[in-house]
Scaffold this motif. Structure first.
Motif, PDB file in Angstrom:
ATOM      1  N   LYS A   1       1.021  -1.065  -0.094  1.00  0.00           N
ATOM      2  CA  LYS A   1       0.220  -0.098  -0.027  1.00  0.00           C
ATOM      3  C   LYS A   1       0.482   1.353   0.144  1.00  0.00           C
ATOM      4  N   GLU A   2       2.270   1.079   0.450  1.00  0.00           N
ATOM      5  CA  GLU A   2       3.097   2.579   0.545  1.00  0.00           C
ATOM      6  C   GLU A   2       4.271   2.724  -0.711  1.00  0.00           C
TER       7      GLU A   2
ATOM      8  N   ILE B   1       8.762   5.107  10.833  1.00  0.00           N
ATOM      9  CA  ILE B   1       7.606   5.537  11.745  1.00  0.00           C
ATOM     10  C   ILE B   1       7.105   6.672  10.735  1.00  0.00           C
ATOM     11  N   HIS B   2       6.423   6.069  10.603  1.00  0.00           N
ATOM     12  CA  HIS B   2       5.568   8.113  10.161  1.00  0.00           C
ATOM     13  C   HIS B   2       5.600   9.074  11.013  1.00  0.00           C
ATOM     14  N   GLN B   3       4.963   9.540  12.228  1.00  0.00           N
ATOM     15  CA  GLN B   3       5.684  10.360  12.925  1.00  0.00           C
ATOM     16  C   GLN B   3       6.627  11.000  12.495  1.00  0.00           C
TER      17      GLN B   3
ATOM     18  N   VAL C   1      14.017   3.043  11.056  1.00  0.00           N
ATOM     19  CA  VAL C   1      14.346   1.591  12.358  1.00  0.00           C
ATOM     20  C   VAL C   1      15.186   0.575  11.193  1.00  0.00           C
ATOM     21  N   VAL C   2      16.718   1.132  11.989  1.00  0.00           N
ATOM     22  CA  VAL C   2      17.457  -0.035  10.750  1.00  0.00           C
ATOM     23  C   VAL C   2      18.419  -0.529  12.485  1.00  0.00           C
TER      24      VAL C   2
ATOM     25  N   LYS D   1      17.102   8.946   9.033  1.00  0.00           N
ATOM     26  CA  LYS D   1      16.417   9.895   7.713  1.00  0.00           C
ATOM     27  C   LYS D   1      16.820   9.629   7.263  1.00  0.00           C
ATOM     28  N   PRO D   2      15.221   9.010   6.002  1.00  0.00           N
ATOM     29  CA  PRO D   2      15.900   8.552   4.327  1.00  0.00           C
ATOM     30  C   PRO D   2      17.613   8.921   4.236  1.00  0.00           C
TER      31      PRO D   2
END
Length: 359
Positions: free
Chosen positions: A195-196, A228-230, A235-236, A248-249
Protein backbone atom coordinates in the motif's frame (compact mmCIF):
# COMPACT_ATOMS: atom_id res chain seq x y z
CA UNK A 1 34.73 -5.56 21.91
CA UNK A 2 34.72 -2.73 19.39
CA UNK A 3 37.30 -2.58 16.59
CA UNK A 4 40.11 -0.11 17.26
CA UNK A 5 41.67 1.26 14.09
CA UNK A 6 44.22 3.24 16.11
CA UNK A 7 45.66 0.12 17.71
CA UNK A 8 48.63 -1.82 16.37
CA UNK A 9 47.33 -5.05 17.87
CA UNK A 10 45.71 -7.27 15.24
CA UNK A 11 43.05 -8.58 17.61
CA UNK A 12 42.10 -5.07 18.70
CA UNK A 13 41.96 -3.88 15.09
CA UNK A 14 39.44 -6.61 14.28
CA UNK A 15 37.61 -6.13 17.58
CA UNK A 16 38.08 -9.78 18.59
CA UNK A 17 39.33 -11.37 21.81
CA UNK A 18 42.60 -13.27 21.64
CA UNK A 19 40.76 -16.58 22.01
CA UNK A 20 38.41 -15.85 19.08
CA UNK A 21 37.76 -18.82 16.81
CA UNK A 22 38.26 -18.78 13.04
CA UNK A 23 34.60 -18.07 12.30
CA UNK A 24 34.59 -15.01 14.57
CA UNK A 25 37.71 -13.65 12.89
CA UNK A 26 36.18 -14.21 9.45
CA UNK A 27 33.01 -12.34 10.33
CA UNK A 28 34.97 -9.45 11.81
CA UNK A 29 37.19 -9.13 8.76
CA UNK A 30 34.32 -9.31 6.29
CA UNK A 31 32.37 -6.63 8.13
CA UNK A 32 35.30 -4.23 8.48
CA UNK A 33 36.73 -4.83 5.01
CA UNK A 34 33.41 -4.02 3.39
CA UNK A 35 32.94 -0.96 5.63
CA UNK A 36 36.35 0.51 4.80
CA UNK A 37 36.74 -0.71 1.23
CA UNK A 38 38.23 2.11 -0.91
CA UNK A 39 35.59 1.66 -3.62
CA UNK A 40 32.89 2.23 -1.03
CA UNK A 41 34.73 5.29 0.31
CA UNK A 42 36.11 7.13 -2.73
CA UNK A 43 38.80 9.71 -2.04
CA UNK A 44 39.11 8.74 1.63
CA UNK A 45 42.70 8.15 2.75
CA UNK A 46 41.44 7.07 6.17
CA UNK A 47 39.33 4.31 4.60
CA UNK A 48 42.24 3.11 2.46
CA UNK A 49 44.54 2.90 5.48
CA UNK A 50 41.94 1.14 7.62
CA UNK A 51 41.24 -1.31 4.81
CA UNK A 52 44.94 -2.15 4.71
CA UNK A 53 45.04 -2.58 8.49
CA UNK A 54 42.12 -5.01 8.73
CA UNK A 55 43.35 -6.99 5.73
CA UNK A 56 46.83 -7.33 7.19
CA UNK A 57 45.41 -8.31 10.58
CA UNK A 58 43.19 -11.00 9.14
CA UNK A 59 45.87 -12.28 6.75
CA UNK A 60 48.01 -13.02 9.79
CA UNK A 61 45.39 -14.34 12.20
CA UNK A 62 43.66 -16.54 9.60
CA UNK A 63 46.85 -18.57 9.16
CA UNK A 64 47.35 -20.93 12.10
CA UNK A 65 51.16 -20.83 11.96
CA UNK A 66 51.36 -17.06 11.70
CA UNK A 67 48.77 -16.64 14.40
CA UNK A 68 50.79 -18.84 16.75
CA UNK A 69 53.90 -16.79 16.05
CA UNK A 70 51.99 -13.56 16.51
CA UNK A 71 50.53 -14.73 19.83
CA UNK A 72 54.02 -15.64 21.08
CA UNK A 73 56.19 -12.87 19.65
CA UNK A 74 53.91 -10.25 18.12
CA UNK A 75 54.24 -8.69 14.70
CA UNK A 76 58.05 -8.74 14.89
CA UNK A 77 58.02 -12.50 15.25
CA UNK A 78 55.80 -12.97 12.21
CA UNK A 79 57.96 -10.69 10.07
CA UNK A 80 61.17 -12.40 11.16
CA UNK A 81 59.76 -15.84 10.39
CA UNK A 82 58.55 -14.71 6.98
CA UNK A 83 61.99 -13.35 6.20
CA UNK A 84 63.54 -16.67 7.17
CA UNK A 85 65.26 -15.37 10.27
CA UNK A 86 64.98 -16.24 13.92
CA UNK A 87 61.97 -15.20 15.91
CA UNK A 88 62.69 -13.09 19.00
CA UNK A 89 64.20 -15.23 21.72
CA UNK A 90 65.44 -17.87 19.26
CA UNK A 91 62.01 -19.28 18.42
CA UNK A 92 60.73 -20.69 15.13
CA UNK A 93 62.34 -19.67 11.90
CA UNK A 94 62.39 -20.63 8.27
CA UNK A 95 59.61 -18.45 6.94
CA UNK A 96 56.04 -19.03 5.85
CA UNK A 97 56.49 -17.66 2.34
CA UNK A 98 54.20 -14.66 2.02
CA UNK A 99 51.21 -13.47 3.95
CA UNK A 100 48.52 -15.84 2.71
CA UNK A 101 47.22 -13.56 0.02
CA UNK A 102 49.42 -10.47 0.11
CA UNK A 103 52.46 -11.25 -1.99
CA UNK A 104 55.95 -11.58 -0.65
CA UNK A 105 55.28 -10.70 2.93
CA UNK A 106 58.66 -9.05 3.20
CA UNK A 107 60.54 -8.53 6.42
CA UNK A 108 61.15 -5.83 8.91
CA UNK A 109 58.62 -3.04 8.81
CA UNK A 110 56.78 -4.16 5.68
CA UNK A 111 53.02 -3.64 5.76
CA UNK A 112 50.32 -4.36 3.25
CA UNK A 113 50.15 -1.96 0.35
CA UNK A 114 46.75 -0.89 -1.01
CA UNK A 115 47.27 -3.25 -3.96
CA UNK A 116 48.12 -6.17 -1.70
CA UNK A 117 45.08 -5.49 0.47
CA UNK A 118 42.85 -5.48 -2.61
CA UNK A 119 44.39 -8.73 -3.83
CA UNK A 120 43.89 -10.39 -0.46
CA UNK A 121 40.28 -9.16 -0.31
CA UNK A 122 39.48 -10.60 -3.74
CA UNK A 123 41.15 -13.89 -2.88
CA UNK A 124 39.36 -14.14 0.45
CA UNK A 125 35.91 -13.83 -1.05
CA UNK A 126 36.50 -16.21 -3.93
CA UNK A 127 33.83 -15.85 -6.61
CA UNK A 128 31.21 -14.39 -4.27
CA UNK A 129 29.88 -10.87 -4.12
CA UNK A 130 31.20 -9.28 -0.92
CA UNK A 131 29.04 -6.18 -1.33
CA UNK A 132 25.62 -7.60 -2.17
CA UNK A 133 24.19 -7.64 1.35
CA UNK A 134 24.80 -9.34 4.67
CA UNK A 135 25.66 -12.98 4.54
CA UNK A 136 26.15 -15.97 6.73
CA UNK A 137 28.92 -17.82 4.92
CA UNK A 138 32.14 -16.23 3.74
CA UNK A 139 31.83 -17.47 0.17
CA UNK A 140 35.37 -18.35 -0.80
CA UNK A 141 36.49 -18.15 2.81
CA UNK A 142 34.96 -21.41 3.91
CA UNK A 143 31.49 -20.41 5.04
CA UNK A 144 31.69 -19.41 8.67
CA UNK A 145 28.45 -19.02 10.58
CA UNK A 146 26.69 -15.70 10.57
CA UNK A 147 23.56 -13.74 11.27
CA UNK A 148 21.28 -13.56 8.29
CA UNK A 149 18.77 -11.19 6.81
CA UNK A 150 16.87 -11.89 3.62
CA UNK A 151 16.05 -9.16 1.15
CA UNK A 152 12.57 -10.48 0.45
CA UNK A 153 12.77 -9.49 -3.20
CA UNK A 154 12.81 -11.54 -6.35
CA UNK A 155 16.45 -10.72 -6.94
CA UNK A 156 18.84 -12.02 -9.53
CA UNK A 157 19.33 -15.68 -10.20
CA UNK A 158 22.49 -17.37 -11.30
CA UNK A 159 24.76 -20.08 -10.08
CA UNK A 160 26.78 -19.81 -6.90
CA UNK A 161 24.43 -17.40 -5.22
CA UNK A 162 25.23 -14.10 -3.58
CA UNK A 163 26.83 -14.62 -0.17
CA UNK A 164 25.48 -11.25 0.89
CA UNK A 165 21.91 -11.89 -0.19
CA UNK A 166 20.76 -12.87 3.28
CA UNK A 167 21.39 -11.54 6.76
CA UNK A 168 18.91 -12.43 9.52
CA UNK A 169 16.60 -15.39 9.87
CA UNK A 170 13.69 -13.17 10.86
CA UNK A 171 13.57 -11.98 7.28
CA UNK A 172 10.68 -11.47 4.95
CA UNK A 173 11.30 -14.83 3.31
CA UNK A 174 12.07 -15.67 -0.27
CA UNK A 175 15.64 -14.36 -0.30
CA UNK A 176 17.23 -13.81 -3.67
CA UNK A 177 15.06 -15.81 -5.99
CA UNK A 178 15.71 -16.51 -9.63
CA UNK A 179 15.41 -13.59 -11.93
CA UNK A 180 16.49 -15.25 -15.11
CA UNK A 181 17.06 -12.74 -17.84
CA UNK A 182 14.89 -9.80 -16.85
CA UNK A 183 12.90 -8.15 -14.11
CA UNK A 184 11.40 -10.66 -11.70
CA UNK A 185 7.68 -11.27 -11.63
CA UNK A 186 7.79 -12.16 -7.94
CA UNK A 187 8.93 -8.68 -7.06
CA UNK A 188 6.22 -7.12 -9.20
CA UNK A 189 3.50 -9.08 -7.44
CA UNK A 190 4.86 -8.02 -4.10
CA UNK A 191 5.05 -4.35 -5.06
CA UNK A 192 1.51 -4.37 -6.45
CA UNK A 193 0.20 -5.56 -3.10
CA UNK A 194 2.08 -3.02 -1.03
CA UNK A 195 0.00 0.00 0.00
CA UNK A 196 2.87 2.37 0.72
CA UNK A 197 4.89 2.81 -2.43
CA UNK A 198 7.16 5.51 -1.02
CA UNK A 199 8.47 3.48 1.94
CA UNK A 200 11.49 1.17 1.79
CA UNK A 201 10.46 -2.36 2.68
CA UNK A 202 11.40 -4.01 5.97
CA UNK A 203 14.21 -6.46 5.33
CA UNK A 204 16.07 -4.20 2.92
CA UNK A 205 19.83 -4.19 3.48
CA UNK A 206 21.37 -0.75 3.85
CA UNK A 207 24.50 1.13 4.90
CA UNK A 208 24.51 4.17 7.13
CA UNK A 209 25.93 7.37 5.68
CA UNK A 210 26.39 11.06 6.44
CA UNK A 211 25.57 10.67 10.13
CA UNK A 212 26.82 13.60 12.21
CA UNK A 213 26.03 12.75 15.81
CA UNK A 214 27.16 9.13 15.38
CA UNK A 215 29.73 9.52 12.63
CA UNK A 216 31.58 6.42 13.82
CA UNK A 217 28.67 4.34 12.50
CA UNK A 218 28.95 5.64 8.94
CA UNK A 219 29.59 2.70 6.64
CA UNK A 220 28.09 0.20 9.08
CA UNK A 221 25.38 -1.98 7.62
CA UNK A 222 22.06 -3.20 8.83
CA UNK A 223 18.52 -4.03 7.85
CA UNK A 224 15.42 -1.85 7.74
CA UNK A 225 12.99 -3.03 10.42
CA UNK A 226 10.21 -0.47 10.05
CA UNK A 227 9.27 3.06 9.05
CA UNK A 228 8.01 5.53 11.64
CA UNK A 229 5.53 7.87 9.98
CA UNK A 230 5.41 10.38 12.83
CA UNK A 231 9.11 11.17 12.55
CA UNK A 232 9.64 10.17 8.89
CA UNK A 233 12.51 7.92 9.98
CA UNK A 234 13.53 4.32 9.49
CA UNK A 235 14.51 1.96 12.28
CA UNK A 236 17.65 0.12 11.20
CA UNK A 237 18.99 -2.90 13.07
CA UNK A 238 22.77 -2.99 12.80
CA UNK A 239 24.58 -6.05 11.54
CA UNK A 240 25.84 -8.50 14.18
CA UNK A 241 24.38 -6.30 16.89
CA UNK A 242 21.24 -5.88 18.95
CA UNK A 243 21.51 -2.13 18.48
CA UNK A 244 18.87 -0.30 16.44
CA UNK A 245 19.06 3.24 15.16
CA UNK A 246 16.41 5.70 14.01
CA UNK A 247 17.65 7.47 10.89
CA UNK A 248 16.40 9.77 8.15
CA UNK A 249 15.96 8.41 4.61
CA UNK A 250 18.96 10.43 3.42
CA UNK A 251 21.18 8.61 5.93
CA UNK A 252 20.80 5.16 4.38
CA UNK A 253 21.93 3.62 1.11
CA UNK A 254 20.24 0.48 -0.17
CA UNK A 255 22.53 -2.30 -1.38
CA UNK A 256 20.40 -3.53 -4.24
CA UNK A 257 21.17 -5.66 -7.25
CA UNK A 258 21.18 -4.02 -10.66
CA UNK A 259 21.66 -4.78 -14.35
CA UNK A 260 24.14 -2.78 -16.41
CA UNK A 261 22.69 -1.38 -19.62
CA UNK A 262 23.60 0.69 -22.68
CA UNK A 263 27.25 1.30 -21.78
CA UNK A 264 28.62 2.34 -25.14
CA UNK A 265 32.22 2.81 -24.05
CA UNK A 266 32.39 -0.71 -22.56
CA UNK A 267 29.71 -2.78 -24.32
CA UNK A 268 31.08 -5.99 -22.79
CA UNK A 269 29.56 -4.85 -19.47
CA UNK A 270 26.01 -4.66 -20.82
CA UNK A 271 23.76 -7.30 -19.30
CA UNK A 272 26.11 -7.92 -16.37
CA UNK A 273 24.58 -7.84 -12.90
CA UNK A 274 26.11 -6.12 -9.93
CA UNK A 275 25.53 -4.60 -6.53
CA UNK A 276 25.37 -0.93 -5.60
CA UNK A 277 28.07 -0.19 -3.03
CA UNK A 278 28.01 3.61 -2.98
CA UNK A 279 26.52 6.71 -4.61
CA UNK A 280 28.53 9.88 -5.20
CA UNK A 281 26.27 12.95 -5.38
CA UNK A 282 29.20 15.12 -6.47
CA UNK A 283 29.94 12.88 -9.46
CA UNK A 284 26.36 11.74 -10.05
CA UNK A 285 27.56 8.14 -10.27
CA UNK A 286 27.17 4.77 -8.58
CA UNK A 287 30.03 2.46 -7.76
CA UNK A 288 28.83 -1.00 -8.79
CA UNK A 289 30.56 -4.23 -7.81
CA UNK A 290 30.36 -6.79 -10.63
CA UNK A 291 30.95 -10.15 -8.98
CA UNK A 292 31.53 -12.09 -12.20
CA UNK A 293 34.41 -9.75 -13.06
CA UNK A 294 35.57 -9.12 -9.47
CA UNK A 295 35.77 -5.42 -10.20
CA UNK A 296 34.04 -2.14 -9.41
CA UNK A 297 32.74 0.13 -12.15
CA UNK A 298 31.58 3.73 -11.83
CA UNK A 299 28.38 4.40 -13.77
CA UNK A 300 25.73 7.05 -14.25
CA UNK A 301 22.14 6.22 -13.23
CA UNK A 302 21.13 5.92 -16.87
CA UNK A 303 23.34 2.83 -17.21
CA UNK A 304 22.07 1.13 -14.06
CA UNK A 305 18.70 -0.65 -14.14
CA UNK A 306 17.20 -1.17 -10.68
CA UNK A 307 15.06 -4.18 -9.83
CA UNK A 308 11.31 -4.17 -10.02
CA UNK A 309 10.01 -3.46 -6.52
CA UNK A 310 12.90 -1.26 -5.43
CA UNK A 311 11.92 1.94 -3.65
CA UNK A 312 13.82 4.93 -5.00
CA UNK A 313 13.36 8.65 -5.67
CA UNK A 314 13.09 11.02 -8.59
CA UNK A 315 16.10 13.09 -9.51
CA UNK A 316 16.98 15.72 -12.09
CA UNK A 317 13.53 16.08 -13.64
CA UNK A 318 13.46 19.29 -15.67
CA UNK A 319 10.00 19.09 -17.20
CA UNK A 320 8.29 18.47 -13.83
CA UNK A 321 10.66 19.79 -11.15
CA UNK A 322 7.92 19.62 -8.53
CA UNK A 323 8.28 15.84 -8.60
CA UNK A 324 12.00 15.83 -7.79
CA UNK A 325 12.81 14.07 -4.53
CA UNK A 326 9.59 12.04 -4.51
CA UNK A 327 9.88 8.45 -3.32
CA UNK A 328 8.12 5.63 -5.08
CA UNK A 329 8.38 2.04 -6.28
CA UNK A 330 9.73 0.79 -9.58
CA UNK A 331 6.80 -1.04 -11.14
CA UNK A 332 8.63 -2.21 -14.24
CA UNK A 333 11.40 -1.31 -16.66
CA UNK A 334 10.67 -0.51 -20.30
CA UNK A 335 13.78 -1.48 -22.22
CA UNK A 336 12.64 0.30 -25.36
CA UNK A 337 13.31 3.88 -24.33
CA UNK A 338 15.10 2.92 -21.09
CA UNK A 339 12.32 4.13 -18.79
CA UNK A 340 10.56 3.04 -15.63
CA UNK A 341 6.93 2.94 -14.74
CA UNK A 342 7.32 4.51 -11.31
CA UNK A 343 4.51 4.26 -8.77
CA UNK A 344 4.19 7.16 -6.33
CA UNK A 345 0.87 6.12 -4.79
CA UNK A 346 -1.95 3.62 -5.38
CA UNK A 347 -3.46 6.03 -7.91
CA UNK A 348 -0.38 7.68 -9.46
CA UNK A 349 2.13 6.07 -11.81
CA UNK A 350 4.54 8.18 -13.82
CA UNK A 351 6.87 7.19 -16.64
CA UNK A 352 10.40 8.51 -16.23
CA UNK A 353 13.80 7.89 -17.75
CA UNK A 354 16.09 5.52 -15.86
CA UNK A 355 18.59 8.37 -15.43
CA UNK A 356 16.00 10.28 -13.36
CA UNK A 357 15.59 7.65 -10.63
CA UNK A 358 18.21 7.12 -7.91
CA UNK A 359 18.41 5.28 -4.59
Amino acid sequence: MAPNMRSKDYYEILGCPRNADDATLKKAYRKLAVKWHPDKNPDSQEATENFQKVSEAYATLSDSKKRKMYDQYGEEGVRAAEAGGDAPGGGMHGGFGGMGGFPGGGGGAHHMSPEEAQQFFSHAFGGGDPFGGMFGGMGGMGGGPGIRFSSGRGGFGGGGGDPFASFLSQSMGGGMGGMGGGMGGGSMRQSSQRKEYNVIQPGTIVSLKDLVSKAELNGDRGVVKKYIHQSSRYVVELEDSEESLSVKPENILQHVHVTLHDIQSQPELNGKTGTVITWSPAKGRYNIYVASLKKVVSLKPGNVVLETGVVARTYGLESRPELNGKWGTIKDWIKDGNKYNFQLSPSQIIRVKVENIIL
